[in-house]
Structure formats: C-alpha cells, structure tokens
Design a protein around this motif. Structure first.
Motif, PDB file in Angstrom:
ATOM      1  N   HIS A 160      31.573   7.200  27.109  1.00  0.00           N
ATOM      2  CA  HIS A 160      32.316   8.139  26.267  1.00  0.00           C
ATOM      3  C   HIS A 160      33.380   8.885  27.071  1.00  0.00           C
ATOM      4  CE1 HIS A 160      33.181  11.871  24.061  1.00  0.00           C
ATOM      5  NE2 HIS A 160      33.123  11.055  23.019  1.00  0.00           N
ATOM      6  N   HIS A 161      32.976   9.520  28.181  1.00  0.00           N
ATOM      7  CA  HIS A 161      33.945  10.251  28.990  1.00  0.00           C
ATOM      8  C   HIS A 161      33.468  10.402  30.425  1.00  0.00           C
ATOM      9  CE1 HIS A 161      31.288  13.667  27.923  1.00  0.00           C
ATOM     10  NE2 HIS A 161      31.667  14.134  29.097  1.00  0.00           N
ATOM     11  N   ILE A 162      34.412  10.737  31.258  1.00  0.00           N
ATOM     12  CA  ILE A 162      34.160  11.107  32.646  1.00  0.00           C
ATOM     13  C   ILE A 162      34.739  12.501  32.802  1.00  0.00           C
ATOM     14  CG2 ILE A 162      34.782  10.641  35.045  1.00  0.00           C
ATOM     15  CD1 ILE A 162      34.944   7.665  34.230  1.00  0.00           C
ATOM     16  N   ALA A 163      34.004  13.405  33.421  1.00  0.00           N
ATOM     17  CA  ALA A 163      34.467  14.778  33.610  1.00  0.00           C
ATOM     18  C   ALA A 163      34.884  14.988  35.059  1.00  0.00           C
ATOM     19  CB  ALA A 163      33.356  15.761  33.231  1.00  0.00           C
ATOM     20  N   ILE A 164      36.043  15.606  35.238  1.00  0.00           N
ATOM     21  CA  ILE A 164      36.594  15.884  36.559  1.00  0.00           C
ATOM     22  C   ILE A 164      36.971  17.356  36.608  1.00  0.00           C
ATOM     23  CG2 ILE A 164      38.500  15.398  38.152  1.00  0.00           C
ATOM     24  CD1 ILE A 164      38.636  12.584  36.868  1.00  0.00           C
TER      25      ILE A 164
ATOM     26  N   ARG B 207      34.661  31.314  30.233  1.00  0.00           N
ATOM     27  CA  ARG B 207      34.468  30.601  31.510  1.00  0.00           C
ATOM     28  C   ARG B 207      35.679  30.690  32.418  1.00  0.00           C
ATOM     29  NH1 ARG B 207      31.401  24.936  30.316  1.00  0.00           N
ATOM     30  NH2 ARG B 207      29.762  25.756  29.000  1.00  0.00           N
ATOM     31  N   GLN B 208      36.756  31.314  31.931  1.00  0.00           N
ATOM     32  CA  GLN B 208      38.012  31.343  32.675  1.00  0.00           C
ATOM     33  C   GLN B 208      38.389  29.926  33.103  1.00  0.00           C
ATOM     34  OE1 GLN B 208      39.977  34.420  33.418  1.00  0.00           O
ATOM     35  NE2 GLN B 208      38.788  34.609  31.543  1.00  0.00           N
ATOM     36  N   SER B 209      38.355  29.025  32.122  1.00  0.00           N
ATOM     37  CA  SER B 209      38.471  27.598  32.409  1.00  0.00           C
ATOM     38  C   SER B 209      39.301  26.870  31.363  1.00  0.00           C
ATOM     39  CB  SER B 209      37.060  26.985  32.437  1.00  0.00           C
ATOM     40  OG  SER B 209      37.115  25.579  32.483  1.00  0.00           O
ATOM     41  N   TRP B 210      40.135  25.959  31.835  1.00  0.00           N
ATOM     42  CA  TRP B 210      40.829  25.022  30.956  1.00  0.00           C
ATOM     43  C   TRP B 210      39.963  23.800  30.760  1.00  0.00           C
ATOM     44  CZ3 TRP B 210      45.030  25.853  28.167  1.00  0.00           C
ATOM     45  CH2 TRP B 210      45.906  26.883  28.559  1.00  0.00           C
ATOM     46  N   LYS B 211      40.083  23.179  29.593  1.00  0.00           N
ATOM     47  CA  LYS B 211      39.443  21.893  29.312  1.00  0.00           C
ATOM     48  C   LYS B 211      40.488  21.026  28.631  1.00  0.00           C
ATOM     49  CE  LYS B 211      35.547  19.582  27.121  1.00  0.00           C
ATOM     50  NZ  LYS B 211      36.045  18.799  25.986  1.00  0.00           N
ATOM     51  N   LEU B 212      40.784  19.903  29.263  1.00  0.00           N
ATOM     52  CA  LEU B 212      41.788  18.972  28.768  1.00  0.00           C
ATOM     53  C   LEU B 212      41.116  17.631  28.535  1.00  0.00           C
ATOM     54  CD1 LEU B 212      44.875  18.314  28.368  1.00  0.00           C
ATOM     55  CD2 LEU B 212      44.862  17.633  30.778  1.00  0.00           C
ATOM     56  N   ASN B 213      41.267  17.092  27.325  1.00  0.00           N
ATOM     57  CA  ASN B 213      40.743  15.764  27.023  1.00  0.00           C
ATOM     58  C   ASN B 213      41.903  14.778  27.010  1.00  0.00           C
ATOM     59  OD1 ASN B 213      37.978  16.480  26.590  1.00  0.00           O
ATOM     60  ND2 ASN B 213      38.611  17.393  24.675  1.00  0.00           N
ATOM     61  N   LEU B 214      41.761  13.706  27.788  1.00  0.00           N
ATOM     62  CA  LEU B 214      42.781  12.676  27.917  1.00  0.00           C
ATOM     63  C   LEU B 214      42.216  11.346  27.447  1.00  0.00           C
ATOM     64  CD1 LEU B 214      43.583  13.943  31.442  1.00  0.00           C
ATOM     65  CD2 LEU B 214      45.301  13.912  29.634  1.00  0.00           C
ATOM     66  N   ALA B 215      42.999  10.597  26.699  1.00  0.00           N
ATOM     67  CA  ALA B 215      42.533   9.334  26.120  1.00  0.00           C
ATOM     68  C   ALA B 215      42.780   8.161  27.055  1.00  0.00           C
ATOM     69  CB  ALA B 215      43.240   9.079  24.797  1.00  0.00           C
ATOM     70  N   LEU B 216      41.795   7.275  27.136  1.00  0.00           N
ATOM     71  CA  LEU B 216      41.947   5.983  27.787  1.00  0.00           C
ATOM     72  C   LEU B 216      42.087   4.928  26.696  1.00  0.00           C
ATOM     73  CD1 LEU B 216      39.274   6.524  30.549  1.00  0.00           C
ATOM     74  CD2 LEU B 216      41.699   6.123  30.943  1.00  0.00           C
ATOM     75  N   PRO B 217      42.760   3.813  26.984  1.00  0.00           N
ATOM     76  CA  PRO B 217      43.024   2.819  25.943  1.00  0.00           C
ATOM     77  C   PRO B 217      41.791   2.264  25.240  1.00  0.00           C
ATOM     78  CG  PRO B 217      44.368   2.381  27.865  1.00  0.00           C
ATOM     79  CD  PRO B 217      43.401   3.463  28.245  1.00  0.00           C
ATOM     80  N   ASP B 218      40.634   2.269  25.892  1.00  0.00           N
ATOM     81  CA  ASP B 218      39.430   1.699  25.270  1.00  0.00           C
ATOM     82  C   ASP B 218      38.690   2.697  24.383  1.00  0.00           C
ATOM     83  OD1 ASP B 218      38.229   3.421  27.096  1.00  0.00           O
ATOM     84  OD2 ASP B 218      37.058   1.873  28.084  1.00  0.00           O
ATOM     85  N   GLY B 219      39.242   3.894  24.227  1.00  0.00           N
ATOM     86  CA  GLY B 219      38.597   4.907  23.396  1.00  0.00           C
ATOM     87  C   GLY B 219      37.798   5.929  24.184  1.00  0.00           C
ATOM     88  N   SER B 220      37.505   5.651  25.435  1.00  0.00           N
ATOM     89  CA  SER B 220      36.811   6.645  26.261  1.00  0.00           C
ATOM     90  C   SER B 220      37.820   7.710  26.696  1.00  0.00           C
ATOM     91  CB  SER B 220      36.140   5.979  27.465  1.00  0.00           C
ATOM     92  OG  SER B 220      37.091   5.345  28.286  1.00  0.00           O
ATOM     93  N   GLN B 221      37.325   8.769  27.314  1.00  0.00           N
ATOM     94  CA  GLN B 221      38.192   9.875  27.695  1.00  0.00           C
ATOM     95  C   GLN B 221      37.897  10.360  29.097  1.00  0.00           C
ATOM     96  OE1 GLN B 221      38.092  13.102  24.864  1.00  0.00           O
ATOM     97  NE2 GLN B 221      38.446  11.760  23.122  1.00  0.00           N
TER      98      GLN B 221
END
Length: 130
Positions: free
Chosen positions: A7-11, A40-54
C-alpha cells in the motif's frame, strides 16, 4: 490472511521542503494529498506511484538520523521499477542527481543502480523490461 500488495512506504525527511522537492519534482511523483498536522508539528505528504501504491513523506521536529550503511538493521533501501534504466539515469542526472554505476543482479540478470534521497536513504532503480 491474504496480502494483495504494497500500500505505502513511509519516509521521514530531515528537511521537509527539500524532501518534498526531491520526491515530487525530481522523481516526478504526483501529489495525492498534503496536510499540516498541528498536534504533531508535522507535514504529511502522500505521493502516488504508478502501480497504485504510495510514498508517505513525513516531517517531524528534531528527528534523529537513522544509520543506513553499512548494512544497518531495518529498511535497507527503496527499489523503484523502471522500464528503461538508461533513460531514468539520464533524467535524474540532468536534474543533478549522482548515481552509482549500473550493476547486474547475478540471480535475476536484471540491471539496477543506486542513488540517494536528500537524507541519504538508498534508492534503487531496478530495470523491469517486459
């Protein structure tokens, strides 16, 4: 349990603006959503990969560095599939990204190379010709 995919990888980036620019502009990943989390004083950005994962990119204040070399325990690297390794290398090189030499996977026979994100996370380009 039946797994159906990744589904996703978090960095977590040490410099949100720099990491955002790298993953969005340099790698060309489309932004799905971006939000500031005040609690949380935090940004969260979701980026799409071509296979539907993020890829989820986070920022947190005062994050400690994570050792990634030599072979520290934990996530070893992020591998991105490409159809044409030379084209991908040329595209990144033109944007100022330094890449290691092309290697050959002695088990699969596929070609690959590595480069690093702004925090030194190893990223692999793995050629998957169909």
């Amino acid at each position: 349990m039946q797994l159906v995919g990744l589904h996703h990888i978090a960095i977590i980036g040490s410099d949100y603006a720099r990491s955002r620019d790298f993953y969005h502009r340099i790698l060309g990943l489309p932004i799905v959503s971006e939000s500031w989390r005040e609690e949380r004083q935090s940004w969260k950005l979701n980026l799409a990969l071509p296979d539907g994962s993020q890829i989820e990119l986070f920022s947190f204040p005062a994050t400690p560095p994570r050792p990634s070399r030599p072979e520290a325990c934990g996530l070893r690297h992020l591998a991105l599939a490409v159809g044409n390794l030379e084209h991908a290398r040329a595209t990144l090189s033109a944007k100022g990204i330094e890449l290691e030499a092309i290697r050959l996977d002695d088990i699969t026979g596929q070609r690959f190379c590595f480069f690093a994100d702004p925090d030194g996370l190893p990223i692999e380009l793995y050629e998957c010709r169909r």
